[in-house]
Design a protein around this motif. Structure first.
Motif, PDB file in Angstrom:
ATOM      1  N   ALA A   1       0.835  -1.205   0.000  1.00  6.80           N
ATOM      2  CA  ALA A   1       0.000   0.000   0.000  1.00  6.80           C
ATOM      3  C   ALA A   1       0.869   1.255   0.000  1.00  6.80           C
ATOM      4  CB  ALA A   1      -0.931  -0.011   1.206  1.00  6.80           C
ATOM      5  N   ASP A   2       1.967   1.221   0.775  1.00  4.65           N
ATOM      6  CA  ASP A   2       2.880   2.360   0.784  1.00  4.65           C
ATOM      7  C   ASP A   2       3.466   2.613  -0.602  1.00  4.65           C
ATOM      8  OD1 ASP A   2       2.438   2.853   3.435  1.00  4.65           O
ATOM      9  OD2 ASP A   2       4.181   1.700   4.128  1.00  4.65           O
TER      10      ASP A   2
ATOM     11  N   ILE B   1       2.078   1.761  -3.477  1.00  2.00           N
ATOM     12  CA  ILE B   1       1.012   2.282  -4.348  1.00  2.00           C
ATOM     13  C   ILE B   1       0.764   3.760  -4.068  1.00  2.00           C
ATOM     14  CG2 ILE B   1      -1.460   2.134  -4.854  1.00  2.00           C
ATOM     15  CD1 ILE B   1      -1.219  -0.898  -4.355  1.00  2.00           C
ATOM     16  N   ILE B   2       0.736   4.122  -2.764  1.00  2.00           N
ATOM     17  CA  ILE B   2       0.528   5.518  -2.397  1.00  2.00           C
ATOM     18  C   ILE B   2       1.654   6.392  -2.940  1.00  2.00           C
ATOM     19  CG2 ILE B   2       0.473   7.123  -0.443  1.00  2.00           C
ATOM     20  CD1 ILE B   2      -1.011   4.900   1.119  1.00  2.00           C
ATOM     21  N   GLY B   3       2.890   5.893  -2.819  1.00  2.00           N
ATOM     22  CA  GLY B   3       4.022   6.646  -3.348  1.00  2.00           C
ATOM     23  C   GLY B   3       3.922   6.837  -4.850  1.00  2.00           C
ATOM     24  N   TYR B   4       3.487   5.769  -5.571  1.00  2.00           N
ATOM     25  CA  TYR B   4       3.325   5.855  -7.023  1.00  2.00           C
ATOM     26  C   TYR B   4       2.240   6.871  -7.397  1.00  2.00           C
ATOM     27  CZ  TYR B   4       1.968   4.521 -11.753  1.00  2.00           C
ATOM     28  OH  TYR B   4       1.634   4.539 -13.072  1.00  2.00           O
ATOM     29  N   LEU B   5       1.122   6.802  -6.643  1.00  2.00           N
ATOM     30  CA  LEU B   5       0.030   7.731  -6.918  1.00  2.00           C
ATOM     31  C   LEU B   5       0.447   9.180  -6.674  1.00  2.00           C
ATOM     32  CD1 LEU B   5      -3.007   5.763  -5.426  1.00  2.00           C
ATOM     33  CD2 LEU B   5      -2.451   6.111  -7.833  1.00  2.00           C
ATOM     34  N   LYS B   6       1.259   9.387  -5.608  1.00  2.00           N
ATOM     35  CA  LYS B   6       1.756  10.743  -5.349  1.00  2.00           C
ATOM     36  C   LYS B   6       2.616  11.240  -6.503  1.00  2.00           C
ATOM     37  CE  LYS B   6       1.708  10.738  -0.283  1.00  2.00           C
ATOM     38  NZ  LYS B   6       2.551  10.800   0.933  1.00  2.00           N
TER      39      LYS B   6
END
Length: 327
Positions: free
Chosen positions: A27-28, A30-35
């Motif tokens: 999840a971290d 994915i969140i980093g990629y989305l950011k």
């Protein structure tokens, strides 16, 4: 047995914890990629906005350049009309600088691309007293005359391009039909002699036979457009056009106000320009203005709602036709 069960339960809990930790790590990521994607989108949006602003500024710059050029040409035209001589800008002279000589001297020789007279030649009284040959004078005078004509044509073209296309371009006047008769070679046409306060009456050909009886054409006050290019109609040269309220099945000649006399100008409030001497058929000025010529609900002839008016005497009207075209 109890210890065994405890060990199994702890083992299961450890597996669940490991799985949760793995999911948290994913999840971290994915969140980093989305950011990163959000940041990229923001940068792209800023770039697109700046590009749009740059294009808008370039467009405004071009528009301002064109407006400046039009104003410049109008200023030149005004100066020419007032007799101000236009002095052309001096031609640029190319200066060539020779490199230092092999001997090591620092002397720099400057040569111009155009040969110039020495000061002594210019200031010499004998040189100033010698007139150019007669042929040169005539040639120079002809060249200046040609340049002046070209400049006047250019100025006239700029002025015409800068003028708005509206009803002020039409030369509308009050006229009086002196006489009218049927065209000798066309059953649907009248030939009228119309007084518009000029040295001679104008010949006008009108297709009104089916709409206006001949007796009603005699000695009648009308509104005429006088700056259409003259055109032959069945062999007769027509020099103006009678203005009428018109529909698909009915035509009425516009009536000037009471007290109007031949030659009175038809004017329009808010449109103060002078009419063209003759409408250029290629510019389609009449075709652009005509759709906005209409009678209103009170039969008054108008252009974009502004009445056809004879100053101090009143407005022009149709007899019974409201909200109809005018041509």
């Amino acid at each position: 047995m109890f210890v065994l069960r405890s060990l199994v339960k702890m083992s299961q809990q450890s597996t669940v914890i490991d799985r949760l930790e793995r999911w948290a790590a994913e999840a971290d990521q994915i969140i980093g990629y989305l950011k990163q994607q959000v940041d990229l989108l923001k940068d792209r949006a800023v770039l697109q906005q700046s590009q749009r602003e740059e294009e808008s500024l370039q467009h405004e710059n071009e528009t301002l350049k064109q407006e400046i050029e039009v104003v410049k040409q109008q200023l030149i035209a005004a100066e020419v009309r007032n007799g101000l001589v236009q002095i052309p800008l001096p031609t640029q002279q190319t200066v060539c600088v020779t490199p230092p000589s092999k001997a090591g001297t620092d002397t720099v020789a400057e040569k111009t691309s155009q040969s110039l007279s020495s000061p002594s030649d210019v200031d010499s009284p004998q040189a100033a007293a010698q007139p150019p040959p007669t042929g040169d004078k005539k040639k120079e005078k002809a060249e200046k005359k040609g340049e002046k004509k070209d400049k006047e044509k250019k100025v006239a073209g700029v002025e015409e391009a800068a003028r708005p296309v509206d009803v002020s371009r039409l030369d509308l006047r009050v006229g009086r039909i002196v006489s009218a008769q049927k065209h000798p070679d066309a059953d649907s046409l009248y030939v009228e002699q119309v007084d518009v306060a000029e040295a001679a009456a104008r010949t006008v050909v009108s297709g009104l036979v089916k709409h206006i009886p001949l007796e009603q054409m005699q000695d009648r006050m009308i509104v005429v457009m006088c700056n259409l290019k003259p055109a032959k109609m069945r062999g007769v040269l027509s020099q103006a056009m009678v203005m009428c309220a018109s529909s698909s099945d009915k035509v009425e000649i516009l009536d000037p106000p009471a007290g109007a006399v031949p030659g009175d100008r038809i004017t329009f409030k808010g449109y103060p320009g002078e009419p063209d001497k003759e409408l250029n058929p290629k510019k389609k000025i009449w075709e652009q203005v005509q759709p906005d010529l209409l009678t209103n609900g009170e039969f008054v002839a108008t252009y974009k709602g502004v009445p056809f008016e004879v100053a101090g005497k009143g407005v022009c009207k149709a007899q019974t036709m409201a909200n109809s075209g005018i041509k």
